[in-house]
Design a protein around this motif. Structure first.
Motif, mmCIF file in Angstrom:
data_model
loop_
_atom_site.group_PDB
_atom_site.id
_atom_site.type_symbol
_atom_site.label_atom_id
_atom_site.label_comp_id
_atom_site.label_asym_id
_atom_site.label_seq_id
_atom_site.Cartn_x
_atom_site.Cartn_y
_atom_site.Cartn_z
ATOM 1 N N ARG A 151 1.297 -0.995 0.827
ATOM 2 C CA ARG A 151 -0.015 -0.172 -0.054
ATOM 3 C C ARG A 151 0.783 1.233 -0.092
ATOM 4 O O ARG A 151 0.135 2.120 -0.767
ATOM 5 C CB ARG A 151 -1.019 0.123 1.003
ATOM 6 N N ILE A 152 2.027 0.990 0.944
ATOM 7 C CA ILE A 152 2.497 2.239 0.613
ATOM 8 C C ILE A 152 3.333 2.324 -0.344
ATOM 9 O O ILE A 152 3.089 3.679 -0.732
ATOM 10 C CB ILE A 152 4.199 1.760 1.838
ATOM 11 N N LEU A 153 4.306 1.855 -1.154
ATOM 12 C CA LEU A 153 4.653 1.883 -2.707
ATOM 13 C C LEU A 153 3.675 2.487 -3.695
ATOM 14 O O LEU A 153 3.822 2.779 -4.141
ATOM 15 C CB LEU A 153 5.470 0.730 -2.743
ATOM 16 N N ARG A 154 2.000 1.807 -3.375
ATOM 17 C CA ARG A 154 0.913 1.633 -4.706
ATOM 18 C C ARG A 154 0.459 3.354 -4.085
ATOM 19 O O ARG A 154 0.687 4.472 -5.360
ATOM 20 C CB ARG A 154 0.277 1.291 -4.167
ATOM 21 N N LYS A 155 0.745 3.820 -2.906
ATOM 22 C CA LYS A 155 0.587 5.399 -2.640
ATOM 23 C C LYS A 155 1.842 6.752 -3.354
ATOM 24 O O LYS A 155 1.430 6.914 -3.748
ATOM 25 C CB LYS A 155 0.246 5.644 -0.936
ATOM 26 N N ALA A 159 1.461 8.911 -5.786
ATOM 27 C CA ALA A 159 1.306 10.203 -6.253
ATOM 28 C C ALA A 159 2.497 10.951 -6.852
ATOM 29 O O ALA A 159 1.901 12.332 -7.012
ATOM 30 C CB ALA A 159 2.165 10.919 -4.151
ATOM 31 N N PHE A 160 2.955 10.662 -7.406
ATOM 32 C CA PHE A 160 4.365 10.785 -7.810
ATOM 33 C C PHE A 160 3.022 10.859 -9.288
ATOM 34 O O PHE A 160 3.785 12.225 -10.034
ATOM 35 C CB PHE A 160 5.300 9.856 -8.314
ATOM 36 N N ILE A 161 3.040 9.754 -10.294
ATOM 37 C CA ILE A 161 1.704 10.469 -11.120
ATOM 38 C C ILE A 161 0.897 11.340 -11.340
ATOM 39 O O ILE A 161 1.201 11.860 -12.406
ATOM 40 C CB ILE A 161 1.898 9.091 -12.121
ATOM 41 N N GLY A 162 0.688 10.952 -10.511
ATOM 42 C CA GLY A 162 -1.071 12.598 -10.643
ATOM 43 C C GLY A 162 -0.301 13.869 -9.694
ATOM 44 O O GLY A 162 -0.914 14.858 -10.460
ATOM 45 N N ASP A 163 1.329 13.590 -9.577
ATOM 46 C CA ASP A 163 1.652 15.409 -9.054
ATOM 47 C C ASP A 163 1.279 16.053 -10.472
ATOM 48 O O ASP A 163 2.173 16.414 -11.366
ATOM 49 C CB ASP A 163 3.148 14.848 -9.112
ATOM 50 N N ASP A 164 1.247 17.390 -10.070
ATOM 51 C CA ASP A 164 0.837 18.822 -10.616
ATOM 52 C C ASP A 164 0.760 20.066 -9.438
ATOM 53 O O ASP A 164 1.201 19.399 -8.483
ATOM 54 C CB ASP A 164 -0.098 18.837 -11.417
ATOM 55 N N ARG A 165 1.381 20.820 -9.900
ATOM 56 C CA ARG A 165 1.801 21.745 -8.870
ATOM 57 C C ARG A 165 0.647 22.545 -7.642
ATOM 58 O O ARG A 165 0.372 22.621 -6.737
ATOM 59 C CB ARG A 165 2.063 23.675 -9.083
ATOM 60 N N SER A 166 -0.906 22.478 -8.146
ATOM 61 C CA SER A 166 -2.092 22.632 -7.238
ATOM 62 C C SER A 166 -2.589 21.553 -6.767
ATOM 63 O O SER A 166 -3.053 22.023 -5.973
ATOM 64 C CB SER A 166 -3.679 22.490 -8.458
ATOM 65 N N THR A 167 -1.787 20.134 -6.716
ATOM 66 C CA THR A 167 -2.864 19.576 -6.029
ATOM 67 C C THR A 167 -0.886 18.490 -5.397
ATOM 68 O O THR A 167 -1.957 17.513 -4.565
ATOM 69 C CB THR A 167 -3.809 18.697 -6.424
ATOM 70 N N THR A 174 11.150 17.255 -3.228
ATOM 71 C CA THR A 174 11.579 17.130 -4.878
ATOM 72 C C THR A 174 13.380 16.779 -5.362
ATOM 73 O O THR A 174 13.672 16.592 -4.794
ATOM 74 C CB THR A 174 11.254 18.586 -4.615
ATOM 75 N N ALA A 175 13.239 17.505 -6.186
ATOM 76 C CA ALA A 175 14.911 16.976 -7.340
ATOM 77 C C ALA A 175 15.735 18.204 -6.280
ATOM 78 O O ALA A 175 16.751 17.258 -6.179
ATOM 79 C CB ALA A 175 14.471 17.375 -8.808
ATOM 80 N N ALA A 176 15.242 19.415 -5.975
ATOM 81 C CA ALA A 176 16.269 19.709 -5.232
ATOM 82 C C ALA A 176 16.538 19.016 -3.948
ATOM 83 O O ALA A 176 17.542 18.614 -3.808
ATOM 84 C CB ALA A 176 15.537 21.708 -4.467
ATOM 85 N N ASP A 177 15.465 18.510 -3.437
ATOM 86 C CA ASP A 177 15.716 17.559 -2.305
ATOM 87 C C ASP A 177 17.011 16.438 -2.661
ATOM 88 O O ASP A 177 17.855 16.132 -1.597
ATOM 89 C CB ASP A 177 14.354 16.879 -1.438
ATOM 90 N N GLY A 178 16.632 16.591 -3.574
ATOM 91 C CA GLY A 178 17.402 15.055 -3.545
ATOM 92 C C GLY A 178 18.723 15.462 -3.719
ATOM 93 O O GLY A 178 19.689 14.522 -3.832
#
Length: 203
Positions: A151-155, A159-167, A174-178
């Protein structure tokens, strides 16, 4: 469980010390595959890069270090070219001293973080997904995560696939965190070689 740990941290008062441990036995990771042929064993791998998640979540909770001390070691126990052990220490300005041990040599597996404050201690156990709050004169409170690994990996994937700036979930790295985490790793290597405290260059 890490989110629970972060949310409960204030209950131990002002934190002065944090201990992070991620220790396991590399040959046990993938029993059906020779460990010496893995990414982990080669010079491009090593315990510091492999277990960079510990740096990620520690800094997510407590903030990024300005400088640190460290020691990387290969004791020759596994017959690999990469570092087998990494010990890191840094101090957060106006915050706790953080010490971290990462290794490929320990059985049974340990993955935990303990924060000590003026009112008690808070422990995260990454193996069984529990958070334990121990405060003076009160029985220990244990909060167990209901999340499974799948479940953790699925979430995370959703979250990654559905990521956009509004949600975007603010917990997403983030890439900056990396880049910051890799900058910490670079400073760890420099500090181990120089045997002195080294600044972390985030530029």
């Amino acid at each position: 469980s890490l989110k629970t740990f972060r949310e409960m941290l204030a209950e131990v008062g002002r934190v002065h010390s944090v201990r992070v441990e991620c220790q396991s036995y590399l040959p046990d990771w993938h029993p059906g595959r020779p460990y010496k042929e893995s990414y982990s064993a080669g010079v491009q791998g090593g315990v510091l890069r492999d277990l960079i998640h510990e740096i990620d979540y520690t800094c997510w909770i407590f903030g990024w270090p300005d400088s640190l001390q460290s020691k990387l070691r290969n004791l020759g126990r596994l017959g690999i070219a990469a570092d087998e052990i990494a010990d890191l220490t840094w101090e957060i300005p106006d915050g706790p001293v953080i010490s971290m041990t990462l290794d490929y040599l320990t059985r049974p597996t340990r993955r935990r973080m303990v924060a000590s404050g003026g009112s008690g201690t808070l422990e995260w156990n990454g193996v069984d997904g529990t958070v334990t709050l121990s405060v003076r004169h009160e029985p220990a409170r244990i909060i167990r995560s209901v999340e499974t690994r799948d479940r953790i990996l699925r979430k995370q994937d959703q979250a990654f696939i559905g990521d956009d700036r509004s949600t975007a979930d603010p917990r997403l790295a983030t890439a900056a965190d990396g880049v910051r985490a890799l900058s910490v790793c670079d400073a760890v290597r420099r500090a181990s070689e120089s045997r002195r405290e080294e600044a972390v260059n985030y530029e």
